[in-house]
Motif scaffolding. Structure first.
Motif, PDB file in Angstrom:
ATOM      1  N   MET A   1      33.472  26.750  49.971  1.00 31.56           N
ATOM      2  CA  MET A   1      34.510  27.646  49.298  1.00 31.56           C
ATOM      3  C   MET A   1      34.197  28.458  48.264  1.00 31.56           C
ATOM      4  SD  MET A   1      38.059  26.423  47.422  1.00 31.56           S
ATOM      5  CE  MET A   1      37.204  25.489  46.106  1.00 31.56           C
ATOM      6  N   VAL A   2      34.318  29.637  48.155  1.00 35.29           N
ATOM      7  CA  VAL A   2      34.016  30.809  47.330  1.00 35.29           C
ATOM      8  C   VAL A   2      35.315  31.543  46.626  1.00 35.29           C
ATOM      9  CG1 VAL A   2      32.614  32.822  46.677  1.00 35.29           C
ATOM     10  CG2 VAL A   2      31.576  31.009  48.115  1.00 35.29           C
ATOM     11  N   LYS A   3      35.419  31.542  45.639  1.00 37.21           N
ATOM     12  CA  LYS A   3      36.618  32.372  45.010  1.00 37.21           C
ATOM     13  C   LYS A   3      35.947  33.830  44.536  1.00 37.21           C
ATOM     14  CE  LYS A   3      40.002  28.837  44.396  1.00 37.21           C
ATOM     15  NZ  LYS A   3      40.943  28.226  43.257  1.00 37.21           N
ATOM     16  N   LEU A   4      36.603  34.724  45.276  1.00 39.75           N
ATOM     17  CA  LEU A   4      36.080  36.166  44.872  1.00 39.75           C
ATOM     18  C   LEU A   4      37.263  36.756  43.949  1.00 39.75           C
ATOM     19  CD1 LEU A   4      34.213  36.797  47.672  1.00 39.75           C
ATOM     20  CD2 LEU A   4      33.028  36.203  45.802  1.00 39.75           C
ATOM     21  N   VAL A   5      36.940  37.455  42.768  1.00 42.62           N
ATOM     22  CA  VAL A   5      37.969  38.349  42.502  1.00 42.62           C
ATOM     23  C   VAL A   5      37.633  39.958  42.600  1.00 42.62           C
ATOM     24  CG1 VAL A   5      36.974  38.386  40.023  1.00 42.62           C
ATOM     25  CG2 VAL A   5      39.350  39.161  40.173  1.00 42.62           C
ATOM     26  N   LEU A   6      38.381  40.544  43.182  1.00 45.49           N
ATOM     27  CA  LEU A   6      37.998  42.108  43.338  1.00 45.49           C
ATOM     28  C   LEU A   6      38.618  42.728  42.270  1.00 45.49           C
ATOM     29  CD1 LEU A   6      37.873  44.815  45.134  1.00 45.49           C
ATOM     30  CD2 LEU A   6      39.918  44.335  45.624  1.00 45.49           C
ATOM     31  N   LYS A   7      37.510  43.714  41.582  1.00 41.38           N
ATOM     32  CA  LYS A   7      37.628  44.400  40.517  1.00 41.38           C
ATOM     33  C   LYS A   7      37.274  45.918  40.667  1.00 41.38           C
ATOM     34  CE  LYS A   7      36.123  40.947  36.958  1.00 41.38           C
ATOM     35  NZ  LYS A   7      35.094  40.371  35.889  1.00 41.38           N
ATOM     36  N   ILE A   8      38.091  46.604  40.038  1.00 38.06           N
ATOM     37  CA  ILE A   8      38.071  48.077  40.407  1.00 38.06           C
ATOM     38  C   ILE A   8      37.890  48.848  39.098  1.00 38.06           C
ATOM     39  CG2 ILE A   8      39.689  48.099  42.186  1.00 38.06           C
ATOM     40  CD1 ILE A   8      41.737  49.340  40.620  1.00 38.06           C
ATOM     41  N   ALA A   9      37.050  50.023  38.992  1.00 43.36           N
ATOM     42  CA  ALA A   9      37.180  50.827  37.991  1.00 43.36           C
ATOM     43  C   ALA A   9      37.089  52.416  38.370  1.00 43.36           C
ATOM     44  CB  ALA A   9      35.800  50.663  37.182  1.00 43.36           C
ATOM     45  N   ALA A  10      37.485  53.189  37.614  1.00 44.37           N
ATOM     46  CA  ALA A  10      37.582  54.733  37.658  1.00 44.37           C
ATOM     47  C   ALA A  10      37.535  55.292  36.676  1.00 44.37           C
ATOM     48  CB  ALA A  10      38.811  54.951  38.702  1.00 44.37           C
ATOM     49  N   ASP A  11      37.253  56.742  36.854  1.00 44.71           N
ATOM     50  CA  ASP A  11      37.259  57.786  35.662  1.00 44.71           C
ATOM     51  C   ASP A  11      38.912  58.183  35.920  1.00 44.71           C
ATOM     52  OD1 ASP A  11      34.664  57.241  35.158  1.00 44.71           O
ATOM     53  OD2 ASP A  11      33.902  58.988  36.030  1.00 44.71           O
ATOM     54  N   LEU A  12      39.604  57.897  34.880  1.00 44.79           N
ATOM     55  CA  LEU A  12      41.015  58.545  34.666  1.00 44.79           C
ATOM     56  C   LEU A  12      41.060  59.502  33.571  1.00 44.79           C
ATOM     57  CD1 LEU A  12      42.976  55.132  34.723  1.00 44.79           C
ATOM     58  CD2 LEU A  12      42.266  56.582  36.592  1.00 44.79           C
ATOM     59  N   ARG A 159      35.327  52.792  41.894  1.00 46.99           N
ATOM     60  CA  ARG A 159      34.280  51.639  41.997  1.00 46.99           C
ATOM     61  C   ARG A 159      35.141  50.487  42.316  1.00 46.99           C
ATOM     62  NH1 ARG A 159      33.521  54.598  37.916  1.00 46.99           N
ATOM     63  NH2 ARG A 159      33.490  53.079  36.200  1.00 46.99           N
ATOM     64  N   SER A 160      34.450  49.436  43.094  1.00 46.76           N
ATOM     65  CA  SER A 160      34.838  48.156  43.180  1.00 46.76           C
ATOM     66  C   SER A 160      33.694  47.280  43.201  1.00 46.76           C
ATOM     67  CB  SER A 160      35.744  47.906  44.419  1.00 46.76           C
ATOM     68  OG  SER A 160      34.954  48.140  45.548  1.00 46.76           O
ATOM     69  N   THR A 161      33.962  45.981  42.860  1.00 48.39           N
ATOM     70  CA  THR A 161      33.056  44.887  42.915  1.00 48.39           C
ATOM     71  C   THR A 161      33.633  43.734  43.402  1.00 48.39           C
ATOM     72  OG1 THR A 161      31.144  43.950  41.918  1.00 48.39           O
ATOM     73  CG2 THR A 161      33.127  44.361  40.625  1.00 48.39           C
ATOM     74  N   PHE A 162      33.195  42.814  44.089  1.00 48.30           N
ATOM     75  CA  PHE A 162      33.591  41.457  44.165  1.00 48.30           C
ATOM     76  C   PHE A 162      32.780  40.366  43.434  1.00 48.30           C
ATOM     77  CE2 PHE A 162      35.233  43.327  48.082  1.00 48.30           C
ATOM     78  CZ  PHE A 162      36.344  42.757  48.296  1.00 48.30           C
ATOM     79  N   ASP A 163      33.408  39.835  42.339  1.00 49.15           N
ATOM     80  CA  ASP A 163      32.864  38.879  41.723  1.00 49.15           C
ATOM     81  C   ASP A 163      32.971  37.470  41.871  1.00 49.15           C
ATOM     82  OD1 ASP A 163      31.686  41.094  40.353  1.00 49.15           O
ATOM     83  OD2 ASP A 163      32.815  40.926  38.328  1.00 49.15           O
ATOM     84  N   VAL A 164      32.127  36.620  42.027  1.00 54.23           N
ATOM     85  CA  VAL A 164      32.417  34.898  41.984  1.00 54.23           C
ATOM     86  C   VAL A 164      33.122  34.446  40.851  1.00 54.23           C
ATOM     87  CG1 VAL A 164      31.378  32.680  42.574  1.00 54.23           C
ATOM     88  CG2 VAL A 164      30.566  34.982  43.677  1.00 54.23           C
ATOM     89  N   VAL A 165      34.224  33.523  40.968  1.00 51.39           N
ATOM     90  CA  VAL A 165      34.875  32.986  39.866  1.00 51.39           C
ATOM     91  C   VAL A 165      35.096  31.538  40.173  1.00 51.39           C
ATOM     92  CG1 VAL A 165      36.221  34.949  39.298  1.00 51.39           C
ATOM     93  CG2 VAL A 165      37.045  33.382  40.822  1.00 51.39           C
ATOM     94  N   LYS A 166      35.027  30.876  39.073  1.00 48.77           N
ATOM     95  CA  LYS A 166      35.076  29.519  39.138  1.00 48.77           C
ATOM     96  C   LYS A 166      36.450  28.923  38.713  1.00 48.77           C
ATOM     97  CE  LYS A 166      30.542  28.724  37.808  1.00 48.77           C
ATOM     98  NZ  LYS A 166      29.354  27.963  36.921  1.00 48.77           N
TER      99      LYS A 166
END
Length: 166
Positions: A1-12, A159-166
């Motif tokens: 089991m892996v929990k991932l959080v989708l994070k986003i960034a952009a130039d606003l 931009r986006s990234t998937f980071d592993v969370v605990k």
């Protein structure tokens, strides 16, 4: 089991509070991304769609999930379950600091989530208070003019990234 959080960034530019149309936990917002099989490493050719409104039973279990899919290469089954309550809008301050903010958390079993697609309907507001709804980011950017605030507004460098969370 892996929990991932989708994070986003952009130039606003002159904008703040970028998020899906119905908010970060909108049950009707569809998250699109590619899946990499945790068994054989095969990357899906097409994007997979997952939303909070869609639930299916987990095979050989009493629980439910948002996606059950078999790898087309090795036939191994995997699931993706969305975990609401972890997202927040991308603010102008976050954008200026180059920060990634969490959008949604996923419990992924048998698959790795990769390549989030900025599709669907988004909302954002200008620093002058004008609300822009139904924003389409599928082209990778958005530009408009805020009549009330008398300034150009723009979203770029998504931009986006998937980071592993605990």
């Amino acid at each position: 089991m892996v929990k991932l959080v989708l994070k986003i960034a952009a130039d606003l530019e002159n904008l703040t509070n970028l998020q899906p149309q119905g908010g970060c936990d909108d049950p009707n917002f569809s998250y699109l991304f590619k899946l990499r099989c945790g068994n054989c490493g095969e990357l899906s050719e097409k994007e997979t769609c997952v939303s909070l409104a869609d639930t299916v039973p987990v095979p050989h279990s009493k629980g439910s999930t948002n996606l059950v899919q078999k790898c087309k290469f090795c036939a191994r089954e995997g699931t993706v379950t969305m975990i609401p309550g972890h997202g927040k809008p991308l603010t102008l301050e976050d954008s200026e600091a180059g920060k990634f903010v969490p959008l949604m958390q996923f419990d992924s079993r048998g698959y790795e989530l990769v390549d989030f697609v900025f599709d669907g309907s988004w909302k954002v507001e200008s620093v002058g208070g004008t609300k822009f709804e139904g924003v389409d980011l599928s082209a990778g950017e958005y530009a408009e003019y805020d009549e009330k605030g008398e300034c150009p507004v723009m979203i770029s460098n998504l931009r986006s990234t998937f980071d592993v969370v605990k």
